[in-house]
Design a protein around this motif. Structure first.
Motif, PDB file in Angstrom:
ATOM      1  N   GLY A 172     -37.423  81.806  26.521  1.00  0.00           N
ATOM      2  CA  GLY A 172     -36.946  82.140  25.194  1.00  0.00           C
ATOM      3  C   GLY A 172     -37.169  81.084  24.135  1.00  0.00           C
ATOM      4  N   TYR A 173     -37.924  80.027  24.450  1.00  0.00           N
ATOM      5  CA  TYR A 173     -38.233  79.017  23.441  1.00  0.00           C
ATOM      6  C   TYR A 173     -39.290  79.531  22.461  1.00  0.00           C
ATOM      7  CZ  TYR A 173     -35.645  75.774  26.384  1.00  0.00           C
ATOM      8  OH  TYR A 173     -34.650  75.160  27.100  1.00  0.00           O
ATOM      9  N   LEU A 174     -40.138  80.448  22.943  1.00  0.00           N
ATOM     10  CA  LEU A 174     -41.147  81.076  22.100  1.00  0.00           C
ATOM     11  C   LEU A 174     -41.111  82.578  22.306  1.00  0.00           C
ATOM     12  CD1 LEU A 174     -44.272  78.772  22.731  1.00  0.00           C
ATOM     13  CD2 LEU A 174     -42.668  78.646  20.822  1.00  0.00           C
ATOM     14  N   VAL A 175     -41.626  83.303  21.337  1.00  0.00           N
ATOM     15  CA  VAL A 175     -41.844  84.739  21.492  1.00  0.00           C
ATOM     16  C   VAL A 175     -43.298  85.029  21.114  1.00  0.00           C
ATOM     17  CG1 VAL A 175     -39.471  85.472  21.077  1.00  0.00           C
ATOM     18  CG2 VAL A 175     -41.019  85.171  19.143  1.00  0.00           C
ATOM     19  N   ARG A 176     -43.855  86.025  21.756  1.00  0.00           N
ATOM     20  CA  ARG A 176     -45.237  86.420  21.469  1.00  0.00           C
ATOM     21  C   ARG A 176     -45.225  87.640  20.573  1.00  0.00           C
ATOM     22  NH1 ARG A 176     -50.011  87.559  25.962  1.00  0.00           N
ATOM     23  NH2 ARG A 176     -51.755  87.658  24.468  1.00  0.00           N
ATOM     24  N   THR A 177     -45.800  87.508  19.391  1.00  0.00           N
ATOM     25  CA  THR A 177     -45.871  88.604  18.436  1.00  0.00           C
ATOM     26  C   THR A 177     -47.324  89.061  18.301  1.00  0.00           C
ATOM     27  OG1 THR A 177     -46.315  87.277  16.448  1.00  0.00           O
ATOM     28  CG2 THR A 177     -44.006  87.448  17.182  1.00  0.00           C
ATOM     29  N   ALA A 178     -47.532  90.086  17.504  1.00  0.00           N
ATOM     30  CA  ALA A 178     -48.894  90.577  17.294  1.00  0.00           C
ATOM     31  C   ALA A 178     -49.750  89.540  16.575  1.00  0.00           C
ATOM     32  CB  ALA A 178     -48.856  91.876  16.493  1.00  0.00           C
ATOM     33  N   GLN A 179     -49.124  88.652  15.817  1.00  0.00           N
ATOM     34  CA  GLN A 179     -49.870  87.632  15.066  1.00  0.00           C
ATOM     35  C   GLN A 179     -50.018  86.316  15.827  1.00  0.00           C
ATOM     36  OE1 GLN A 179     -47.056  89.227  13.615  1.00  0.00           O
ATOM     37  NE2 GLN A 179     -48.471  90.819  12.886  1.00  0.00           N
ATOM     38  N   GLY A 180     -49.248  86.148  16.895  1.00  0.00           N
ATOM     39  CA  GLY A 180     -49.308  84.903  17.652  1.00  0.00           C
ATOM     40  C   GLY A 180     -47.929  84.507  18.140  1.00  0.00           C
ATOM     41  N   TYR A 181     -47.781  83.243  18.504  1.00  0.00           N
ATOM     42  CA  TYR A 181     -46.520  82.754  19.061  1.00  0.00           C
ATOM     43  C   TYR A 181     -45.638  82.164  17.962  1.00  0.00           C
ATOM     44  CZ  TYR A 181     -48.434  83.444  23.708  1.00  0.00           C
ATOM     45  OH  TYR A 181     -48.957  84.009  24.850  1.00  0.00           O
ATOM     46  N   ALA A 182     -44.328  82.463  18.072  1.00  0.00           N
ATOM     47  CA  ALA A 182     -43.341  81.958  17.118  1.00  0.00           C
ATOM     48  C   ALA A 182     -42.144  81.436  17.903  1.00  0.00           C
ATOM     49  CB  ALA A 182     -42.916  83.071  16.166  1.00  0.00           C
ATOM     50  N   LEU A 183     -41.264  80.722  17.220  1.00  0.00           N
ATOM     51  CA  LEU A 183     -40.070  80.212  17.886  1.00  0.00           C
ATOM     52  C   LEU A 183     -39.205  81.364  18.369  1.00  0.00           C
ATOM     53  CD1 LEU A 183     -38.987  77.259  15.572  1.00  0.00           C
ATOM     54  CD2 LEU A 183     -40.266  77.151  17.730  1.00  0.00           C
ATOM     55  N   GLY A 184     -38.562  81.158  19.520  1.00  0.00           N
ATOM     56  CA  GLY A 184     -37.798  82.220  20.148  1.00  0.00           C
ATOM     57  C   GLY A 184     -36.294  82.084  19.985  1.00  0.00           C
ATOM     58  N   PRO A 185     -35.537  82.968  20.617  1.00  0.00           N
ATOM     59  CA  PRO A 185     -34.077  83.023  20.433  1.00  0.00           C
ATOM     60  C   PRO A 185     -33.315  81.865  21.065  1.00  0.00           C
ATOM     61  CG  PRO A 185     -34.784  84.590  22.103  1.00  0.00           C
ATOM     62  CD  PRO A 185     -36.032  84.060  21.475  1.00  0.00           C
ATOM     63  N   ARG A 186     -33.970  81.072  21.886  1.00  0.00           N
ATOM     64  CA  ARG A 186     -33.276  79.922  22.493  1.00  0.00           C
ATOM     65  C   ARG A 186     -33.059  78.810  21.474  1.00  0.00           C
ATOM     66  NH1 ARG A 186     -30.082  77.155  24.429  1.00  0.00           N
ATOM     67  NH2 ARG A 186     -30.209  75.823  26.283  1.00  0.00           N
ATOM     68  N   ILE A 187     -33.859  78.755  20.420  1.00  0.00           N
ATOM     69  CA  ILE A 187     -33.811  77.639  19.477  1.00  0.00           C
ATOM     70  C   ILE A 187     -32.485  77.552  18.732  1.00  0.00           C
ATOM     71  CG2 ILE A 187     -34.960  76.569  17.516  1.00  0.00           C
ATOM     72  CD1 ILE A 187     -36.542  76.531  20.174  1.00  0.00           C
TER      73      ILE A 187
END
Length: 249
Positions: A53-68
């Motif tokens: 949950g540190y990152l999430v994978r979106t259609a545009q790429g990787y972003a920060l996730g809900p663990r942050i």
């Protein structure tokens, strides 16, 4: 071949830093280029960060996730800040017209924990996160002035004193003399030492009940504004900062 062991951890943290620093989702290909590794290795490093949950994978790429956000809340608990610090910063911002900051020293590191400056203000020189220019900032000086001399010397040896502007203090002995003045006058001042266009003023906060229990945490309240504006009303800003800090005990 995938990275393993400490090198793998270091590379995974480098990926996390890259995504955090980016203003938009980052593709795996872009991260691979930054790490100078293969795409398969990048995916190997991204997998556990995404699963945890540190990152999430979106259609545009990787972003920060809900663990942050949880990490941020935990950091605030460990720093034992003044209650309702965000409200205090907002009031100080309204009173002075300057951006306000809450900063803390703990475990050999100085962190800009919170600020009234909007995240879109890329021109502001003091963004939340690890502070590496403590010798040149008012909040850094306010915090360093509270440390025992051996601890101060270890901090300076670990972080250095790079010259950032023509006004930056780069000599440990001169900085110690400056910190002695800070303790004597009760506030710290930096006029164009970290950024030639900005000045900042800071005070260390009293420990208060239930804060700084480990003896190693120090807190500071500060404001920053363009130097030309600060020179027009230094006494007014200093009085407002002192009043805000007095309510933190």
């Amino acid at each position: 071949m995938p990275y393993t062991g400490p090198q793998s951890v270091d590379r995974a943290l480098e990926i996390l830093d890259a995504v955090a620093d980016a203003g938009a989702p980052v593709t795996a290909k872009a991260l691979a280029r930054r790490l100078e590794c293969s795409l398969s290795t990048a995916y190997h490093l991204l997998a556990p960060l995404t699963e945890r949950g540190y990152l999430v994978r979106t259609a545009q790429g990787y972003a920060l996730g809900p663990r942050i956000p949880g990490l941020q809340r935990s950091l605030m608990q460990h720093l034992e800040p003044v209650p309702r610090m965000a409200d205090l910063l907002a009031r100080l911002r309204r009173t002075t017209g300057a951006e306000a900051y809450y900063t803390a020293y703990r475990g050999g590191l100085i962190t800009v924990v919170d600020t009234t400056a909007p995240v879109t203000d890329t021109g502001n020189p003091f963004a939340p996160g690890r502070e590496t220019r403590a010798h040149a900032t008012a909040h850094g000086k306010a915090l360093l002035a509270e440390l025992p001399r051996p601890v101060l010397r270890r901090y300076l040896a670990a972080h250095g004193m790079p010259r950032l502007t023509g006004a930056t203090i780069t000599c440990a002995e001169l900085l110690e003399a400056e910190l002695s003045r800070v303790r004597g006058q009760g506030f710290a001042l930096s006029v164009g030492e970290a950024d030639p266009a900005y000045s900042c003023l800071a005070v260390a906060l009293p420990p208060g009940p239930g804060r700084g229990g480990d003896g190693g945490a120090v807190h500071a309240l500060s404001v920053s504004l363009p130097t030309v504006e600060f020179r027009r009303r230094p006494q007014e800003i200093r009085a407002a900062l002192a009043q805000a800090a007095a309510g933190c005990g």
